[in-house]
Design a protein around this motif. Structure first.
Motif, PDB file in Angstrom:
ATOM      1  N   ARG A  18      84.015  38.507  37.329  1.00  0.00           N
ATOM      2  CA  ARG A  18      84.015  40.287  36.523  1.00  0.00           C
ATOM      3  C   ARG A  18      83.737  41.850  37.182  1.00  0.00           C
ATOM      4  O   ARG A  18      84.648  43.036  37.767  1.00  0.00           O
ATOM      5  CB  ARG A  18      84.152  39.996  35.424  1.00  0.00           C
ATOM      6  N   TRP A  19      82.826  41.356  37.949  1.00  0.00           N
ATOM      7  CA  TRP A  19      82.490  42.356  38.740  1.00  0.00           C
ATOM      8  C   TRP A  19      83.080  42.544  40.440  1.00  0.00           C
ATOM      9  O   TRP A  19      83.229  43.440  40.517  1.00  0.00           O
ATOM     10  CB  TRP A  19      80.682  41.715  39.317  1.00  0.00           C
ATOM     11  N   SER A  20      83.447  41.441  41.012  1.00  0.00           N
ATOM     12  CA  SER A  20      84.260  41.713  41.802  1.00  0.00           C
ATOM     13  C   SER A  20      85.274  42.249  42.358  1.00  0.00           C
ATOM     14  O   SER A  20      85.779  43.054  43.747  1.00  0.00           O
ATOM     15  CB  SER A  20      84.763  40.487  42.987  1.00  0.00           C
ATOM     16  N   GLY A  21      86.332  42.753  40.793  1.00  0.00           N
ATOM     17  CA  GLY A  21      87.545  43.149  41.063  1.00  0.00           C
ATOM     18  C   GLY A  21      87.235  44.977  41.275  1.00  0.00           C
ATOM     19  O   GLY A  21      87.745  45.426  41.923  1.00  0.00           O
ATOM     20  N   PRO A  22      86.494  45.315  40.029  1.00  0.00           N
ATOM     21  CA  PRO A  22      85.863  46.517  40.382  1.00  0.00           C
ATOM     22  C   PRO A  22      85.484  46.734  41.628  1.00  0.00           C
ATOM     23  O   PRO A  22      85.575  48.231  42.697  1.00  0.00           O
ATOM     24  CB  PRO A  22      85.054  47.547  39.294  1.00  0.00           C
ATOM     25  N   ALA A  23      84.583  46.128  42.403  1.00  0.00           N
ATOM     26  CA  ALA A  23      84.336  46.250  43.512  1.00  0.00           C
ATOM     27  C   ALA A  23      84.997  46.176  44.882  1.00  0.00           C
ATOM     28  O   ALA A  23      84.326  47.018  45.867  1.00  0.00           O
ATOM     29  CB  ALA A  23      82.782  45.165  43.465  1.00  0.00           C
ATOM     30  N   ARG A  25      88.133  46.635  44.627  1.00  0.00           N
ATOM     31  CA  ARG A  25      89.345  46.915  44.526  1.00  0.00           C
ATOM     32  C   ARG A  25      90.275  48.036  45.455  1.00  0.00           C
ATOM     33  O   ARG A  25      91.251  48.160  45.751  1.00  0.00           O
ATOM     34  CB  ARG A  25      89.425  48.359  43.287  1.00  0.00           C
ATOM     35  N   ASP A  26      89.339  48.981  46.244  1.00  0.00           N
ATOM     36  CA  ASP A  26      89.367  49.557  47.377  1.00  0.00           C
ATOM     37  C   ASP A  26      89.489  49.358  47.980  1.00  0.00           C
ATOM     38  O   ASP A  26      90.257  49.169  49.472  1.00  0.00           O
ATOM     39  CB  ASP A  26      88.340  50.351  47.435  1.00  0.00           C
ATOM     40  N   ARG A  27      89.414  47.724  49.059  1.00  0.00           N
ATOM     41  CA  ARG A  27      88.402  47.058  49.746  1.00  0.00           C
ATOM     42  C   ARG A  27      90.252  46.003  50.288  1.00  0.00           C
ATOM     43  O   ARG A  27      90.163  45.927  51.599  1.00  0.00           O
ATOM     44  CB  ARG A  27      87.300  46.451  49.759  1.00  0.00           C
ATOM     45  N   ILE A  28      90.542  45.639  49.326  1.00  0.00           N
ATOM     46  CA  ILE A  28      92.027  44.544  49.557  1.00  0.00           C
ATOM     47  C   ILE A  28      92.925  45.516  48.886  1.00  0.00           C
ATOM     48  O   ILE A  28      93.346  45.877  47.785  1.00  0.00           O
ATOM     49  CB  ILE A  28      91.726  43.711  48.218  1.00  0.00           C
ATOM     50  N   ARG A  29      94.223  45.345  49.501  1.00  0.00           N
ATOM     51  CA  ARG A  29      95.421  45.330  49.315  1.00  0.00           C
ATOM     52  C   ARG A  29      96.222  45.044  49.634  1.00  0.00           C
ATOM     53  O   ARG A  29      96.658  43.915  50.256  1.00  0.00           O
ATOM     54  CB  ARG A  29      96.144  47.286  50.620  1.00  0.00           C
ATOM     55  N   PHE A  30      96.702  44.483  47.828  1.00  0.00           N
ATOM     56  CA  PHE A  30      97.738  43.427  48.605  1.00  0.00           C
ATOM     57  C   PHE A  30      99.461  44.293  48.406  1.00  0.00           C
ATOM     58  O   PHE A  30      99.849  45.298  48.336  1.00  0.00           O
ATOM     59  CB  PHE A  30      98.015  43.198  46.337  1.00  0.00           C
ATOM     60  N   PRO A  31     100.426  43.341  49.582  1.00  0.00           N
ATOM     61  CA  PRO A  31     102.367  44.239  49.116  1.00  0.00           C
ATOM     62  C   PRO A  31     103.137  44.022  48.156  1.00  0.00           C
ATOM     63  O   PRO A  31     102.339  43.452  47.828  1.00  0.00           O
ATOM     64  CB  PRO A  31     102.468  42.586  50.437  1.00  0.00           C
ATOM     65  N   ALA A  32     103.366  45.249  48.346  1.00  0.00           N
ATOM     66  CA  ALA A  32     104.388  44.709  46.782  1.00  0.00           C
ATOM     67  C   ALA A  32     104.935  44.058  46.763  1.00  0.00           C
ATOM     68  O   ALA A  32     104.693  43.424  45.059  1.00  0.00           O
ATOM     69  CB  ALA A  32     105.311  45.920  47.299  1.00  0.00           C
TER      70      ALA A  32
END
Length: 103
Positions: A18-23, A25-32
């Protein structure tokens, strides 16, 4: 002892997940396309859950009360009602129909 260790490990794993999601969020980008596939996958899983819980799994009489409750829930969810309203209306509909003698 093993049960307690397992519970602690699951608790720590859950909090880490659960902590990894907010942590991250700005580092991983998924394609559309990936985001769209995840959205469609979530809808398919919910539809499968509704089908499995609505359809009978044991031999016997398949009543009208349960599908009616699911239909009420679907209609309210479609109208974007709060989840608590959807759940209470579905449960009330099913309970009242069973109380009236409909299976």
């Amino acid at each position: 002892m093993i049960l307690a260790a397992s519970m602690i490990a699951l608790t720590l794993g859950t909090y880490a997940f659960r902590w990894s999601g907010p942590a991250l969020r700005d580092r991983i980008r998924f394609p559309a396309r990936t985001i769209r596939l995840l959205e469609v996958g979530a809808v398919v899983l919910i539809a499968a859950l509704v089908a499995v819980t609505t359809l009978p799994t044991a031999p016997g009489e398949f009543g009208f009360a349960l599908p009616a409750g699911v239909l009420i829930a679907a209609a309210l969810a479609w109208r974007k009602q709060p989840i608590l309203v959807v759940i209470l209306a579905a449960a009330t509909t099913t309970a009242l129909l069973r109380l009236l003698g409909l299976p």
